[in-house]
Motif scaffolding. Structure first.
Motif, PDB file in Angstrom:
ATOM      1  N   TRP A 157      15.152   5.331 -11.924  1.00  0.00           N
ATOM      2  CA  TRP A 157      16.307   5.761 -12.689  1.00  0.00           C
ATOM      3  C   TRP A 157      16.827   4.607 -13.549  1.00  0.00           C
ATOM      4  N   ALA A 192      14.458   3.813 -16.319  1.00  0.00           N
ATOM      5  CA  ALA A 192      14.545   4.798 -17.388  1.00  0.00           C
ATOM      6  C   ALA A 192      15.783   4.545 -18.241  1.00  0.00           C
ATOM      7  N   ALA A 219      12.568  10.312 -21.305  1.00  0.00           N
ATOM      8  CA  ALA A 219      12.971  11.691 -21.029  1.00  0.00           C
ATOM      9  C   ALA A 219      13.830  11.750 -19.781  1.00  0.00           C
ATOM     10  N   ILE A 220      13.473  10.931 -18.794  1.00  0.00           N
ATOM     11  CA  ILE A 220      14.241  10.963 -17.548  1.00  0.00           C
ATOM     12  C   ILE A 220      15.686  10.540 -17.789  1.00  0.00           C
ATOM     13  N   GLN A 226      17.626  11.005 -20.339  1.00  0.00           N
ATOM     14  CA  GLN A 226      18.442  11.765 -21.293  1.00  0.00           C
ATOM     15  C   GLN A 226      19.402  12.716 -20.588  1.00  0.00           C
ATOM     16  N   ILE A 246      15.452  15.719 -23.844  1.00  0.00           N
ATOM     17  CA  ILE A 246      14.510  15.613 -22.733  1.00  0.00           C
ATOM     18  C   ILE A 246      13.156  16.144 -23.174  1.00  0.00           C
ATOM     19  N   GLY A 293       9.690  14.227 -23.851  1.00  0.00           N
ATOM     20  CA  GLY A 293       8.539  14.736 -23.108  1.00  0.00           C
ATOM     21  C   GLY A 293       7.378  15.000 -24.039  1.00  0.00           C
ATOM     22  N   TYR A 303      10.899  14.725 -15.059  1.00  0.00           N
ATOM     23  CA  TYR A 303      11.932  15.147 -16.011  1.00  0.00           C
ATOM     24  C   TYR A 303      11.965  16.650 -16.213  1.00  0.00           C
ATOM     25  N   TRP A 322      13.710  18.160 -13.238  1.00  0.00           N
ATOM     26  CA  TRP A 322      15.110  17.767 -13.366  1.00  0.00           C
ATOM     27  C   TRP A 322      15.805  18.717 -14.327  1.00  0.00           C
ATOM     28  N   LEU A 323      15.177  18.937 -15.471  1.00  0.00           N
ATOM     29  CA  LEU A 323      15.729  19.863 -16.460  1.00  0.00           C
ATOM     30  C   LEU A 323      15.886  21.252 -15.859  1.00  0.00           C
TER      31      LEU A 323
END
Lengths: 678, 548
Positions: A611, A614, B324-325, B327, B333, B337, B454, B457-458
């Motif tokens: 995390w 990122a 992407a993670i 955002q 995202i 990606g 990601y 997650w989305l």
């Protein structure tokens, strides 16, 4: 050449029927909001799986009649094909039914049938319809179809498809009751951990293809690989930092990653206890037996890779033993009923991994098969308890419900006894087969491994009896008003469990080792029929009837008895002792339950660094800082500088500036011409 | 009819622009004759959809006429334009172009339906831009003349800039400026490279020409036969220098890693139709340029750059995933990606073998489909709620089950789950990467895990969990128009996933011809080239990883 396999065109029915059922249930629901009723969805699913099971039995009968090597194949259609000649990559949608597949298909389909029947009653009793009945049966049918495809795959790419499909639908079922945040998170975790394993499996597939094409025989077909693996086992990979890796080692590590994540082995076990968020029957089926078993299937199917990398399989054995002990300890500390069972599953899988690591392939398979009926029985019983308690899972709020739920109580006894290895029941014989293999193996540290395993089984037995006593016996800890509303679960929940009883108790009869075969009434020749049956796919475990067999058995039984006795003492006879003990050890159980240190270390070692990395990349560090502000911003500033300070000057509209510029241009042109002449 | 058959490709390319012109002319007539303000918006909308639908039908007809067994370019059409300068109208397709044409012709009508009545600001101009854009993209994918390619390429950039700048979100002007800035920088680089090639070709062939292969009836040298020196000659004429110029030009669109600064802003701010189209008219076109022009014309430089380019691809995959993670904007995202996906495509292209390159082309198609589906669905969502913030959503599966299912399917396709389309492309690219360098393959596998992070997650944050926000409670599920759009994406996603062979059969001959072309330019190849071209050559086993 690949030995000719018999073509049987109806093999596709086995995974096809559940798939069809899923479409019949799912498509109208998705397209027209035409939600089928519970009965219809369940009926279609049950019929389809029953059809699969029937076809599997027919295929099994056909297989038994074949000559060795016994293989039936069915080429359904082409799938991916690229390249020609020596570089051809071709993976067709083809199914293969051999002895190893037969065993697993029968287990998967039979269990699926029982679980589907149970599901009807369960969903009804949970009363949380969510408009999700169609969704539930659709996902479960797809999971069943994926698993059947996985074990019947003729090549690695189809296997990968089934593997990933099963994981995805399992994750969807974990998140079935998605409106609760923890369930959604659990679904995510289980999918992500599975994804690590997926990457391992895909990598192994690619490497095997690379190696076979290096050796001039490009293939991903499992039958060909099994026959010609020795041609590529000598290949090596050059490591980036220098040094050379033998190909089997790299492939075995990747396979171990795949099987380890699927079988919830340390340190990838985190997903399985969380996966208990799935509806009980789906969890019983997938996370108690079928899904986690696919990891074992993979290892057995590609046993020759692991066998060619002894160091890696040795590591697997240690991982298995460590997982067994660790999970057993964790199981003791749980207060959530389903989590105890989840950790018990992890522990059993640890034992299977230990067997795989010691090269006892058929013993691993044997243990897997017997456990496939025991653990689901316990999961289903736990589900029935939860139904009666309206969804409560905390064992601290149970106790003394034996008289109210006699049928569930009896089922749980059967499960606990079978799982903890009481001699005439199945857990004992299969576990003994594994322990015997470790006892007799040549691995370095085999006695230590054996000791760890026996200690783990002892602790596990304690955990199981603790669960049994906490839930059913002793004084009740329920508030009286809830005690009044307690009801016995319906027959639809109980009868599938009854059907599991004989399988859980006497499943060991499919093939006890010769050691026990000799002791059976009259002495049975070739009693290890399971191992013999799968011998053309998986080598038989050669268990020497070595010295000390009885000591081995004795110590094993002793450890289990000890575990049970301690549980009786602490939870039935001397609750005061237990209270004092928990007071003393409270900090330890808190560590293990509330924030298991493994989860915490995941948080610290994986989640947060990822995390942070990122965010660093996106914000201050690279994207906005270096690329955005420095490079782009700098570029923009210098352009603006050019425009404002230099170019604007040239265009100030004054005649003299224009004249100077024109003159400079002429001079420049003349200079250029002169330079060209010269 | 015969003329139609003879000029089928041209008709296909020009159909959208002709529709736009016709609508414009009718509008003028309406203004003159009936004193209307122009054609009613409804007519424009229907006309645009009709025009793009006809284009799609023509593309299907092209698919039928295309013979996958034949190698080389088919349906070649040629018309002298400025013959003295060698600027011909020269088009033709191979399997790769065919797929790109199909994809473009398929996506434009879908994108139009996706934004159907939602364009409020000067809708006529919007439809005009989309149609011109389509012609530009179709033309670029079919061009066999580098200048013609450049011309069509430019005629995509401008309408795209307008789409973002006029019909975009709140920060549209900034995003459009950024897009156009990057794009013009790339175009400049491309133009420079083109001019160098032009000059080299003139020196060697004695005529000005930029045809890819000699056009029918022409004596001039095609640029495929131009010798680009490796070590000798002026520094600016070497393969390495040209490679850099072209790489910057095309890489800006792909986008390759340090050149991606425009992508997320553009995709986040673009209207839904723009977001759906950009993966094919921008990103796929950049990758197509690399494949069509850079690899065969500059094989030595490309082969020498393989380690660097594999690294660029891998970094794109990992870095895009990480971005992407981090955002919190749903469209960003997906945008990052898709940058990660293009990293994988670059990895496949520069593995320089059949599997990797075939997979890369297939993945361009796949990427456009699932990214298009994701942007369409997110567009529907943003249109309902007026925000792109992840925190504003959650638990939408209850009020919007069809939306949730669609988003899940598209996300799963994007993270490469079989039997959806992403899996096949990814598997082939990985296969190619493993053949090029097993360790790069292992890296790509590990990087691929980020996609699951990601996308899940989305999915979880938007669709699962409790319905916390009161605004989300009354959300209406997709209506029939939106369902139609989703279905249009889902069908090819499933179809390619389960039966990719019709596509592979068309891509592969083109790829193997390309590899042969690279090999054929033997006079300039460095000693290791045949080895890098892997599958075809006899001497392919690198020392150290042979049989031990």
């Amino acid at each position: 050449m690949v030995s000719e396999a018999v073509e049987v065109l109806w093999l596709r029915v086995i995974p096809g029927l559940p798939l069809l059922a899923a479409l019949v249930i799912g498509l109208p629901a998705a397209l027209f909001r035409a939600r089928p009723s519970r009965g219809l969805a369940a009926g279609v699913s049950i019929l389809a799986v029953a059809g699969s099971l029937g076809a599997a039995v027919l295929a099994f009968a056909r297989l038994v009649g074949e000559e060795s090597p016994r293989q039936l194949v069915d080429l359904v259609s082409t799938w991916v094909g690229v390249g020609v000649g020596r570089a051809i990559f071709s993976a067709d949608l083809a199914l293969c039914f051999d002895s190893l597949t037969a065993v697993l298909v029968l287990c998967i389909a039979l269990l699926a049938l029982l679980v589907l029947v149970y599901s009807v009653g369960y969903l009804e009793a949970m009363g949380r319809d969510d408009g999700g009945v169609a969704r539930y049966f659709c996902y479960l049918d797809l999971a069943i179809a994926s698993l059947l495809l996985l074990v019947m795959a003729d090549n690695l790419l189809v296997l990968v498809a089934g593997w990933q499909g099963a994981a995805a639908f399992s994750a969807l079922l974990v998140g079935f009751w998605y409106s609760e945040e923890p369930n959604a998170r659990a679904a995510n975790t289980s999918f992500l951990v599975g994804r690590i394993g997926d990457a391992g499996l895909l990598g192994a597939t690619m490497l095997l293809f690379w190696a076979t094409s290096e050796a001039g025989r490009p293939t991903v077909t499992l039958r060909t690989l099994a026959e010609h693996f020795d041609e590529i086992s000598g290949l090596t990979l050059e490591a980036p930092g220098g040094g050379v890796w033998p190909l089997p080692v790299v492939v075995a590590v990747l396979l171990l990653l795949a099987a380890g994540s699927r079988c919830a082995q340390f340190p990838l076990q985190v997903w399985l206890p969380r996966a208990t968020a799935a509806p009980a029957p789906a969890g019983a089926y997938l996370h108690g037996a079928a899904l986690v078993g696919s990891g074992v299937y993979l290892a057995c199917r590609l046993w020759y890779v692991l066998a060619a990398a002894p160091g890696v399989s040795h590591a697997a054995a240690w991982i298995g033993a460590a997982t067994l002990l660790l999970a057993a300890v964790f199981a003791v500390a749980q207060t959530d009923l389903k989590k105890v069972l989840a950790y018990a599953t992890v522990a059993q899988l640890g034992l299977v991994f230990l067997a795989l690591g010691s090269g006892a392939w058929s013993a691993a398979l044997y243990h897997l098969v017997t456990q496939s009926f025991v653990l689901p029985l316990l999961f289903l019983a736990a589900g029935a308890v939860m139904v009666s308690l309206r969804g409560r899972e905390d064992m601290r709020e149970m106790g003394g419900i034996r008289s109210k739920l006699p049928r569930v109580h009896a089922s749980t006894w059967v499960g606990v006894l079978a799982l903890s290895g009481v001699p005439p029941l199945s857990g004992f014989f299969s576990r003994d087969a594994v322990l015997a293999a470790v006892w007799g193996s040549e691995l370095a540290g085999a006695p230590v491994l054996w000791g760890l395993a026996v200690a783990g089984t002892g602790v596990l037995t304690f955990a199981l009896f603790r669960m049994l006593f906490l839930v059913f016996l002793g004084p009740t800890r329920m508030p009286p008003e809830r005690r009044m509303t307690l009801r016995d679960p319906s027959d639809r929940l109980v009868y599938p469990m009854y059907l599991l009883w004989p399988l859980a108790m006497f499943g060991w009869l499919v093939g006890p080792s010769q050691f026990w075969g000799d002791l059976l009434v009259g002495g049975v020749q070739d009693s290890d029929s399971l191992a013999r049956f799968v011998a053309d796919a998986v080598p038989q475990t050669a268990v020497s009837a070595a010295s000390g067999a009885w000591q081995r058995v004795g110590l094993h039984v002793l450890a289990c008895l000890l575990g049970a006795a301690v549980a009786v003492q602490l939870y039935l006879r001397r609750p005061d002792l237990r209270l004092r003990l928990t007071e003393r050890l409270g900090w330890l159980t808190r560590r293990l339950v509330e924030r298991p240190f493994v989860d915490a270390s995941y948080e610290h070692l994986v989640v947060r660094p990822l995390w942070r990395g990122a965010r660093f990349a996106a914000r201050r560090g690279i994207e906005e800082g270096l690329l955005g502000r420095v490079v782009l911003g700098g570029g923009a500033r210098s352009l603006r500088f050019l425009a404002e300070r230099v170019l604007r000057r040239a265009h100030d509209g004054l005649a003299q500036t224009a004249m100077v510029a024109a003159l400079a241009g002429v001079v420049f042109a003349v200079a250029l011409l002169l330079a060209g002449e010269g | 009819m015969a003329a139609l058959a003879e000029w089928q490709l041209t008709v296909l390319i020009l159909a959208p622009a002709a529709t736009a012109g016709l609508l414009l002319a009718l509008g003028g007539a309406a203004r003159l004759l009936f004193d209307l303000e122009g054609l009613p918006v409804r007519v424009w909308r229907a006309g645009a959809l009709l025009g793009s639908a006809v284009t799609a039908l023509l593309a299907v007809a092209t698919w039928w006429r295309f013979d996958p067994e034949r190698s080389g370019h088919q349906l070649v059409e040629h018309l002298p334009w400025l013959p003295g300068l060698g600027l011909h109208y020269f088009v033709g397709i191979d399997g790769i172009s065919l797929l790109m044409l199909m994809l473009t012709a398929f996506l434009v009508p879908v994108a139009l339906v996706a934004v159907w009545g939602e364009v409020e600001r000067s809708p006529r101009t919007f439809f005009f831009c989309v149609l011109v854009l389509e012609t530009g993209a179709l033309g670029a994918f079919a061009s066999l003349n580098l200048f013609l390619f450049f011309f069509f390429w430019q005629s995509v950039l401008l309408p795209m800039t307008f789409l973002v700048g006029i019909w975009g979100g709140a920060h549209r002007i900034e995003a459009a400026r950024r897009f156009f800035g990057f794009a013009s920088f790339g175009s400049l680089s491309l133009l420079l490279g083109m001019l160098v090639l032009y000059a080299l070709n003139f020196e060697q062939g004695g005529a000005w020409n930029l045809d890819f292969v000699p056009s029918p009836g022409s004596e001039a040298l095609g640029i495929l036969q131009t010798r680009v020196p490796v070590h000798t000659g002026e520094w600016w004429q070497t393969q390495r220098w040209l490679f850099v110029l072209f790489l910057v030009g095309f890489g800006m669109q792909v986008p390759l890693v340090p050149l991606h600064g425009w992508l997320a802003d553009t995709q986040a701010e673009a209207p839904t139709a723009g977001s759906i189209l950009l993966p094919v008219v921008g990103m796929a076109m950049g990758a197509y340029g690399l494949l069509r022009f850079v690899l065969p014309i500059l094989p030595a430089a490309a082969a020498a750059a393989v380690p660097v380019m594999l690294g660029v691809g891998l970094v794109g995959l990992v870095y895009g995933g990480l971005l992407a993670i981090a955002q919190s904007d749903v469209k960003r995202i997906v945008a990052y990606g898709s940058m990660a996906h293009l990293g994988l495509v670059v990895l496949g292209l520069f593995s320089l073998n059949r599997h990797g390159m075939t997979g890369a082309v297939l993945q361009l198609v796949n990427h456009a489909l699932f990214t298009g589906a994701l942007f369409a669905l997110l567009g529907f969502l943003v249109a309902r709620r007026g925000t792109r913030e992840l925190d504003e959503f959650g638990g939408l599966a209850r009020p919007m089950p069809v939306f949730a299912t669609g988003l899940g399917l598209a996300a799963f396709a994007s993270l490469g789950l079989p039997p959806l389309n992403g899996f096949v492309g990814e598997a082939l690219i990985l296969l190619g990467a493993f053949e090029a360098d097993p360790w790069i393959g292992v890296g790509a596998l590990a990087g691929g895990i980020l996609a699951a992070v990601y996308l899940l997650w989305l999915w979880r944050r938007v669709v699962l969990g409790p319905l916390t926000r009161p605004e989300n409670r009354g959300m209406i599920d997709l209506d029939w128009r939106e369902k139609l759009v989703v279905t249009a994406f889902v069908i090819p996603i499933l179809w390619i996933g389960m039966y990719p062979n019709p596509l592979l059969r068309r891509i592969e001959p083109a790829v193997s011809l390309l590899l042969r072309q690279m090999e054929a330019r033997v006079e300039i190849q460095p000693p290791e080239l045949p080895e890098m071209l892997g599958s075809e050559s006899a001497a392919r086993r690198a020392p150290g990883r042979g049989a031990g």
